[in-house]
Design a protein around this motif. Structure first.
Motif: not given
Length: 245
Positions: A119-126
């Motif tokens: 939601p903050d405009g960053k890619a999140v790696i899981v």
């Protein structure tokens, strides 16, 4: 016009986007590649109304390099299929140069991650087994890239910089920047995904834009089927420490 046209015919345009210019901006009155190209087509084609311009893929605003656009719907469909369709997946090939601080233990490798746009405009790696979801309830999508270290140089400050050649097998949001940072190879000039090492090195060298360039693009022409290949050299400061043929 900041956008440089590399090649043009009745079906498509191949352009070079400079670092700092958005591919397409949501802001009214802000310059971007799409607006520049539509204005160019309106002037040169002499057609009434808004000219057609098919967006096949994008580059982040801080990133420089090559992009292909379609000039009609049929060409757009064919090129889009080459980019991500099942039958012709992989025919539209993109190669990138990237620069980071340090020298990795492995000269080449494959990075496989699962990521989504936060939601903050960053890619999140899981983690692959993670059930983490974004705000729309979407699970992490598989992201794969291959990297190869071309050169490592020691600069006047005593720091080592490495130049990598990167090929992405998937087209995820901020994929290269996020995956390289997650692997301990954060790109110079990347304030969004950089770590303390990359930020300090970038500050000392005066690197203010992401050290990433889409230097090569190859695809099958949507009408003739002929293989087309285009290359460019990076122009931003981070690449000036290396010898590129």
């Amino acid at each position: 016009m900041r956008t440089e046209i590399i090649y043009e015919d009745k079906e498509l345009l191949v352009i070079r986007k400079p670092a700092g210019l958005a591919t397409q901006s949501a802001g009214v009155g802000q310059a971007d590649v799409v607006s520049e190209l539509k204005n160019y087509l309106a002037r040169t084609n002499g057609a009434k109304g808004q000219p057609y311009l098919g967006i096949i893929h994008r580059l982040d605003q801080p990133v420089e390099g090559l992009l292909v656009f379609a000039k009609n719907k049929n060409a757009a469909a064919v090129l889009t299929k080459q980019l991500g369709g099942q039958e012709n997946s992989g025919l539209l090939n993109k190669q990138y140069y990237a620069v980071f601080c340090g020298k990795p233990s492995e000269k080449e490798g494959v990075l496989v991650d699962y990521m989504y746009k936060g939601p903050d405009g960053k890619a999140v790696i899981v983690n692959k087994k993670s059930v983490a979801e974004n705000s729309e309830g979407q699970r992490g999508a598989k992201a794969v890239l291959q990297y190869r270290i071309l050169q490592t140089v020691t600069i006047s400050t005593g720091e080592e910089l490495s130049l990598a050649d990167i090929h992405i097998e998937t087209g995820r949001f901020h994929q290269i920047r996020a995956q390289m940072a997650n692997a301990g190879m954060a790109l110079l000039g990347d304030v969004k995904y950089g770590d303390e090492v990359s930020e300090n090195c970038s500050a000392r060298l005066g690197i203010r834009t992401v050290a990433l360039c889409a230097y090569r693009i190859a695809f099958s022409h949507p009408a003739s089927g002929k293989l087309l290949c285009f290359e460019t050299k990076p122009e931003t400061k981070a690449f000036s420490f290396f010898t590129l043929s």
